[in-house]
Design a protein around this motif. Sequence first.
Motif, PDB file in Angstrom:
ATOM      1  N   SER A 132      16.715   0.843   3.789  1.00  0.00           N
ATOM      2  CA  SER A 132      17.207   1.804   2.798  1.00  0.00           C
ATOM      3  C   SER A 132      17.060   1.225   1.389  1.00  0.00           C
ATOM      4  CB  SER A 132      18.649   2.216   3.098  1.00  0.00           C
ATOM      5  OG  SER A 132      19.546   1.145   2.948  1.00  0.00           O
ATOM      6  N   ALA A 133      17.214  -0.093   1.264  1.00  0.00           N
ATOM      7  CA  ALA A 133      17.029  -0.712  -0.050  1.00  0.00           C
ATOM      8  C   ALA A 133      15.584  -0.572  -0.509  1.00  0.00           C
ATOM      9  CB  ALA A 133      17.444  -2.184  -0.002  1.00  0.00           C
ATOM     10  N   LEU A 134      14.632  -0.766   0.435  1.00  0.00           N
ATOM     11  CA  LEU A 134      13.216  -0.590   0.087  1.00  0.00           C
ATOM     12  C   LEU A 134      12.942   0.861  -0.315  1.00  0.00           C
ATOM     13  CD1 LEU A 134      11.355  -2.681   2.816  1.00  0.00           C
ATOM     14  CD2 LEU A 134      11.322  -3.079   0.345  1.00  0.00           C
ATOM     15  N   LEU A 135      13.511   1.803   0.461  1.00  0.00           N
ATOM     16  CA  LEU A 135      13.315   3.216   0.135  1.00  0.00           C
ATOM     17  C   LEU A 135      13.874   3.540  -1.250  1.00  0.00           C
ATOM     18  CD1 LEU A 135      14.160   4.925   3.560  1.00  0.00           C
ATOM     19  CD2 LEU A 135      11.913   4.769   2.485  1.00  0.00           C
ATOM     20  N   SER A 136      14.941   2.830  -1.613  1.00  0.00           N
ATOM     21  CA  SER A 136      15.543   3.104  -2.921  1.00  0.00           C
ATOM     22  C   SER A 136      14.650   2.620  -4.060  1.00  0.00           C
ATOM     23  CB  SER A 136      16.929   2.472  -3.019  1.00  0.00           C
ATOM     24  OG  SER A 136      16.823   1.095  -3.318  1.00  0.00           O
ATOM     25  N   THR A 137      13.616   1.857  -3.723  1.00  0.00           N
ATOM     26  CA  THR A 137      12.623   1.492  -4.739  1.00  0.00           C
ATOM     27  C   THR A 137      11.406   2.392  -4.616  1.00  0.00           C
ATOM     28  OG1 THR A 137      11.391  -0.056  -3.362  1.00  0.00           O
ATOM     29  CG2 THR A 137      13.320  -0.923  -4.506  1.00  0.00           C
ATOM     30  N   GLY A 138      11.467   3.362  -3.693  1.00  0.00           N
ATOM     31  CA  GLY A 138      10.354   4.282  -3.505  1.00  0.00           C
ATOM     32  C   GLY A 138       9.344   3.795  -2.481  1.00  0.00           C
ATOM     33  N   GLN A 139       9.624   2.682  -1.829  1.00  0.00           N
ATOM     34  CA  GLN A 139       8.646   2.113  -0.897  1.00  0.00           C
ATOM     35  C   GLN A 139       8.963   2.471   0.546  1.00  0.00           C
ATOM     36  OE1 GLN A 139       7.897  -2.075  -1.370  1.00  0.00           O
ATOM     37  NE2 GLN A 139       6.930  -2.241   0.646  1.00  0.00           N
ATOM     38  N   HIS A 140       8.044   3.182   1.185  1.00  0.00           N
ATOM     39  CA  HIS A 140       8.156   3.465   2.617  1.00  0.00           C
ATOM     40  C   HIS A 140       7.439   2.399   3.436  1.00  0.00           C
ATOM     41  CE1 HIS A 140       9.720   7.744   3.113  1.00  0.00           C
ATOM     42  NE2 HIS A 140       9.766   7.535   1.810  1.00  0.00           N
ATOM     43  N   LEU A 141       6.342   1.878   2.884  1.00  0.00           N
ATOM     44  CA  LEU A 141       5.513   0.909   3.611  1.00  0.00           C
ATOM     45  C   LEU A 141       6.339  -0.325   3.965  1.00  0.00           C
ATOM     46  CD1 LEU A 141       2.626  -0.085   4.476  1.00  0.00           C
ATOM     47  CD2 LEU A 141       2.485  -1.115   2.188  1.00  0.00           C
ATOM     48  N   VAL A 142       6.372  -0.656   5.255  1.00  0.00           N
ATOM     49  CA  VAL A 142       7.172  -1.823   5.640  1.00  0.00           C
ATOM     50  C   VAL A 142       6.454  -2.680   6.680  1.00  0.00           C
ATOM     51  CG1 VAL A 142       8.464  -0.606   7.443  1.00  0.00           C
ATOM     52  CG2 VAL A 142       9.530  -2.543   6.279  1.00  0.00           C
ATOM     53  N   SER A 143       5.431  -2.124   7.341  1.00  0.00           N
ATOM     54  CA  SER A 143       4.747  -2.916   8.361  1.00  0.00           C
ATOM     55  C   SER A 143       3.313  -2.450   8.525  1.00  0.00           C
ATOM     56  CB  SER A 143       5.483  -2.779   9.707  1.00  0.00           C
ATOM     57  OG  SER A 143       5.306  -1.467  10.211  1.00  0.00           O
ATOM     58  N   ARG A 144       2.591  -3.160   9.324  1.00  0.00           N
ATOM     59  CA  ARG A 144       1.227  -2.776   9.714  1.00  0.00           C
ATOM     60  C   ARG A 144       1.219  -2.601  11.221  1.00  0.00           C
ATOM     61  NH1 ARG A 144      -2.893  -1.427   5.972  1.00  0.00           N
ATOM     62  NH2 ARG A 144      -1.930  -1.970   3.998  1.00  0.00           N
ATOM     63  N   SER A 145       0.421  -1.671  11.697  1.00  0.00           N
ATOM     64  CA  SER A 145       0.505  -1.368  13.125  1.00  0.00           C
ATOM     65  C   SER A 145      -0.108  -2.487  13.951  1.00  0.00           C
ATOM     66  CB  SER A 145      -0.151  -0.029  13.428  1.00  0.00           C
ATOM     67  OG  SER A 145      -1.554  -0.143  13.359  1.00  0.00           O
ATOM     68  N   PHE A 146       0.318  -2.486  15.173  1.00  0.00           N
ATOM     69  CA  PHE A 146       0.047  -3.497  16.178  1.00  0.00           C
ATOM     70  C   PHE A 146      -1.453  -3.748  16.380  1.00  0.00           C
ATOM     71  CE2 PHE A 146      -0.539  -4.081  20.843  1.00  0.00           C
ATOM     72  CZ  PHE A 146       0.121  -5.281  20.992  1.00  0.00           C
ATOM     73  N   LYS A 147      -2.222  -2.671  16.437  1.00  0.00           N
ATOM     74  CA  LYS A 147      -3.620  -2.808  16.839  1.00  0.00           C
ATOM     75  C   LYS A 147      -4.562  -2.594  15.647  1.00  0.00           C
ATOM     76  CE  LYS A 147      -6.608  -0.596  20.333  1.00  0.00           C
ATOM     77  NZ  LYS A 147      -6.561   0.538  21.277  1.00  0.00           N
ATOM     78  N   TYR A 148      -4.361  -1.511  14.913  1.00  0.00           N
ATOM     79  CA  TYR A 148      -5.313  -1.149  13.862  1.00  0.00           C
ATOM     80  C   TYR A 148      -4.881  -1.562  12.469  1.00  0.00           C
ATOM     81  CZ  TYR A 148      -7.302   1.916  17.463  1.00  0.00           C
ATOM     82  OH  TYR A 148      -7.860   2.416  18.600  1.00  0.00           O
ATOM     83  N   HIS A 149      -3.727  -2.211  12.376  1.00  0.00           N
ATOM     84  CA  HIS A 149      -3.245  -2.659  11.058  1.00  0.00           C
ATOM     85  C   HIS A 149      -3.115  -1.495  10.082  1.00  0.00           C
ATOM     86  CE1 HIS A 149      -3.444  -7.091  11.720  1.00  0.00           C
ATOM     87  NE2 HIS A 149      -4.117  -6.635  12.765  1.00  0.00           N
ATOM     88  N   ARG A 150      -2.691  -0.358  10.602  1.00  0.00           N
ATOM     89  CA  ARG A 150      -2.479   0.789   9.722  1.00  0.00           C
ATOM     90  C   ARG A 150      -1.135   0.657   9.012  1.00  0.00           C
ATOM     91  NH1 ARG A 150      -5.489   5.512  10.565  1.00  0.00           N
ATOM     92  NH2 ARG A 150      -3.677   6.858  10.242  1.00  0.00           N
ATOM     93  N   PRO A 151      -1.043   1.190   7.800  1.00  0.00           N
ATOM     94  CA  PRO A 151       0.229   1.096   7.079  1.00  0.00           C
ATOM     95  C   PRO A 151       1.302   1.938   7.773  1.00  0.00           C
ATOM     96  CG  PRO A 151      -1.277   2.570   5.934  1.00  0.00           C
ATOM     97  CD  PRO A 151      -2.068   1.947   7.048  1.00  0.00           C
ATOM     98  N   ARG A 152       2.514   1.409   7.820  1.00  0.00           N
ATOM     99  CA  ARG A 152       3.577   2.130   8.521  1.00  0.00           C
ATOM    100  C   ARG A 152       4.888   2.100   7.734  1.00  0.00           C
ATOM    101  NH1 ARG A 152       1.873   2.555  14.045  1.00  0.00           N
ATOM    102  NH2 ARG A 152      -0.115   3.598  13.785  1.00  0.00           N
TER     103      ARG A 152
END
Lengths: 970, 94, 242
Positions: free
Chosen positions: A39-59
């Motif tokens: 929620s602290a990250l979202l409060s800065t406008g950032q949703h991106l928090v990880s990369r996916s397991f296989k394809y390294h897609r933004p998540r």
Amino acid sequence: MNEHRLPEPYGLHLDRTRPLSCTFEGVRVQGYAGDTLMSALLSTGQHLVSRSFKYHRPRGPITMAGLDANTYVQNGTEPNALADRILLAEGLVANAQNVSGSLKGDRDRWIQHVSKFLPVGFYYKAFYKPKGIWGFWEKIIRAKAGLGKVDQSTPHSYHDKAYLFADVTVIGGGPAGLSAALEAAEAGCEVVLVDDQPLLGGSLNSGRDSETGGGDKRVTEGERLRKALAEQPKVTILTDARCTGWFSDNWLSIVCGRRLYKLRAGQVVLATGALEQPMVFRNNDLPGIMTGTAVQRCLRLWAVKPGRRAIVATCNAQGYAAALDLADAGTEVAAIVDLNPEPYDCPERRAAQARGLRILPGHTVWEARADGSKNRLGSATLRGLNAAGEADGAEERIECDVLAVSIGFTPLAQLLCHAGGRLIYNEALAGLKVDHVPEGAFVAGAVNGAYDLDTVLAEGRHAGWAAAQAAGFKDRKSPGKPQKTAERVNHPWPIFPHPEGKDFVDIDEDQTVADIHNAIADGFEHLELMKRYTTVGMGPSQGRTSALNAVRITARANGGSPAGYTVTTQRPPFVPESFGHLAGRAFDPERLTAMHERHLELGAQMMPAGLWWRPGYYGPERERAEAIRAEAEAVRRNVGLIDVSTLGGIDVRGPDAREFMQRLYTFNYLKQPVGKSRYLLLCEETGTISDDGVGCCFADDHFYVTATTGGADGVYRSMLRWNAEWNLDVDIANVTAAYAGVNIAGPNSRKVLETLESDLDFSAEGFPYLAVREGTLEGIPVRAMRVGFVGELGFELHCPAGQGEALWDLLMKAGAAQGIRPFGVEAQRLLRLEKGHIIIGQDTDGLTTPDEASMAWAVGRKKPFFLGQRAILVREREGTDRKLTGFTLPMRAPLPEECNLVIRDGEIAGRVTSASQAVGVEAIIGLAYVHPKDAEPGTTFKIKLSNGSMVEATAAAIPFYDPENKRQEL
Amino acid sequence: MKIMTCPLNGPRNIQEFQCGGPVKAMPGAQDSDTAWADYVFLDENPRGFVREWWCHLPSSYWFIAERDTATDAILKTYPASELFAPEKTVGGSQ
Amino acid sequence: MANSVSPNDFKRRSFVAKRLVEAGARFEEVAGAAAAMAFSDDGAEEKAALEGCGLADLSPLPRFGIKGRGGPEWLAGQGVAIPETVNTALRQEDGSLAARLSPSEILVLGDLRGGERCGALYTSWARARMDDPSAARGYALRRDDSHAWFRLTGANAPEVFAKLCAVDLRPHRFPALSVAQTSVARSSAIVIREDLAADVVGYHLLIDSASARYLWDCLIDAMAEFDGKAVGLRILRQQNAG
């Protein structure tokens, strides 16, 4: 205040008087007490928090409830921590996982572009030829795919376990759980309420009330229930706690802080709610796409505005509620896409319409696209649906940075399934429904398919009442069963496969619609097989966000309806448990003899023997061989003292004592004289040797029986077991711990004892070989027996355990003038080997008969019965292909090790069981199983050493030392 | 974890118990080797009703439990004396 | 308070003597052994511990066991009041306690003064057996040596047990003078609830003497979060008298 944070009363969890800051990916993030890292990250406008397991897609986050794997981060030294569960703390340092370079510019994000060359089953198909090549690929793949990293320098932290007890346990602290807990408590039950959030209330805290428009009624009801529960003295509330498993007889595992609770509940009410499901379309995994309930949690719990411009995709009231909540919070709602051709009718829809929000019935999201950063939703392409529900209509592209999806729920009934409950796809509800509730369990609320608040509260009350009834608290009147129960909130087919893919079904595992189709085409059409082949549902969220759609896709691909489909088997843990919780504060009992401290003071190297610790030898490790030799020589030439307290001791007392001994052991005990001991050999009913010892006859009705260190408890239990059947008039008491014991052995042992004040006559005439006596030694009561295990003059002295240390001190002091030397288990093993005495379990195995061990002499031939008698006779008659024999090698030959094989004509004929350089004779001596023809003394046979070379051994008669047994009878 | 009710100590976690195998009648001395081999080496291991020896370890108390192996339900537990009347006989010694 | 005696002055020694010495115990002779009387000069700290969570070693105090056909009857003949129900205990007039472990097994725990009763039972049993070996009077058991004897007291004691034992020993579920033969920290144990005073819950814990140090360490570890402490016999006697 920043543009993403909303003012009060938004932010139920926040304490705005306590600002905190932490670091994520090296960047400082500000928040408040009560925030999660996410929620602290979202409060800065950032949703991106990880990369996916296989394809390294933004998540980014999907559920904001700690129930999806997108929020896995590295929290300090802790891998795979959920960012939407980590409570913000000052100075917290967290990082993204499975990233090369940075989260925003992951160098491995190219992998998604070759995804069409990575079809399902790719690893199985591509990397197994040529043989052995997997080892090469594995290193590369493991480096590219995966989750957190274990920091091997992590300091140990203290985790422990505790038991909890309750008449009724309620899992889930939402409206159903709270009212169930209150009802059960009011009925008089002891209640434990478990909730995974820091604040009880569930959807009461985050949901929108359909009548008032805000969350007022829900908030009031939450406050009321919390207050009422707090006033109940018999209610224990565990918040921020996760029930991870539901085992037999309502045994629950609950992780809370650093403690693992094992809760035994009389009855269990499951009120875990339901989890909103993702919709399947191209790029449905972009950060900014989340469930409608997640959006509501962002707003109400943490006062975070998830975006500036939103699209809501829905088919139910929940979606309209989320749209209204977004609009209330100042997010522009660009469109509400309703999958129903006629928009879903509910007060929320009417309110949305009245506010002039744009509603597109019969439409869906066809594709999402990223914004310029590539890491966030930028726009969505909508399409009209045809009568068959296919998205082939007109296209419209709308810019948005948040997409709320409310197209249905799945009951969070995983725990119920652990306990034997069942989830089945119900066509009328277009979703999974709890189909079977085991005895002792109750379900209430959304997990049971109820979504209307009044129904949920009523279901909770009824379940709490029913659980109390079942727990025996029957005085209270029933609050009444709610009329309405399950309602349809699900869309039957929120799945829009895209020709270019990236339409994820399992977001944890990067598995798409095509992957499931390919698996079925490869022949894995059964759900359980499809799951294993594709790994759909095998990621950290264990199918919570994928199972429902996977069932639908699989059923349709198999040409049928999903009706009657069940989900794949659910197994504990429901959410991951840390190794700390499982390993923390394990109990490893250990037993110490009364003389333990003395051994340590003398520099003993202790070794385990079952649960006991025994001195192996005395002296530093580097002088091991010399120490063992010197100790053995002290026994052979002078006098030694060994602690034998760990030997089992069992008193068999009563008029039938002799008969009992006669039936249990192989030898004859009917005529064993009082005051004498006799060897004991115990066999299983299979005729296999199971234990040995010495039986001391202290009176016609009293045998004191010893057993091996490791075998004592088993022998004792076996005795009780047989006498429960035989009903002989004996009492059997395990006195192992009640007696400490020493063996004072060596030609000078008598001399030492004779310096002590005693009523016992230790002379050769007064105390002959195999005699047993009771008396005192300097006031310490002892059971004394002349035994010959090490083959020298020796006395075993058993005294009350509380005086064991005093007995040791006494003998060490009395023997000082003689140069008495303590000896350990290692020297004892060598000395007994010189005498050819076997050790059960070392020189015998799970098949050894008395005949094979050359102990036929210890078997009473004329007895009417003893344990294992018939099997021994039959096995003797059938013959054996091995015999235990003594063998010798020249002193300078290489020393065989235990379990080195005996080879005969190129075949394995047996093995070495004991081998050592002797002290009493000039040779290497040992015991080995050999072919019966090779057991004759003087015959040679071959032993294959550990290094592969062969050595020739000569079978020898035992004992190797003092074959006439003169020394022990001095 | 399952609960088993010990006739001496009441309901306890199954961890406190050890199974001692099925209750079987020991053949007599006059019986054939085959009968003995059956008794010693072959257990029925049925799906359904079993009658077994169980021991409550902390008190070393042996008793009889009847279970259903298909449902994993413990049907009944009772003292061994209900099956084995006090008398001084044993199969092999007759 | 100077140490007048040490465990090594006696032939009988507690199974946790080393731990008691390490914890700074002051010893006095009780029943031919050194008993830990106190761990500080000021009894206040120990009293607090006792009421919150205190662990005492009573191993030096005498105890007696009898098992087998005729045992309970013989013991009753010696003037011991025998509990009728298995797994319950009865207080005796002299402050000792008799617990029934099975229809034919009784455990007698001597009083806190280290009185003569248990020793006398052992002597008279042995004498009776000498005089008439055939009579059914059960068989005496060396409970002094087979089992260590701890006392766990205070409001937090039930929670300490809940970290070590799967049986629900909380006061409202485990009434006074109940007995549980169970597993504590994976060791077989006998737990008897006998409160120290009207408002101080207390348990006797009897465990295999060879496992005594292991279990002592487990208990001290489990007590730490409640500021539990080792307490001496002195404060127990005071509480018991008051």
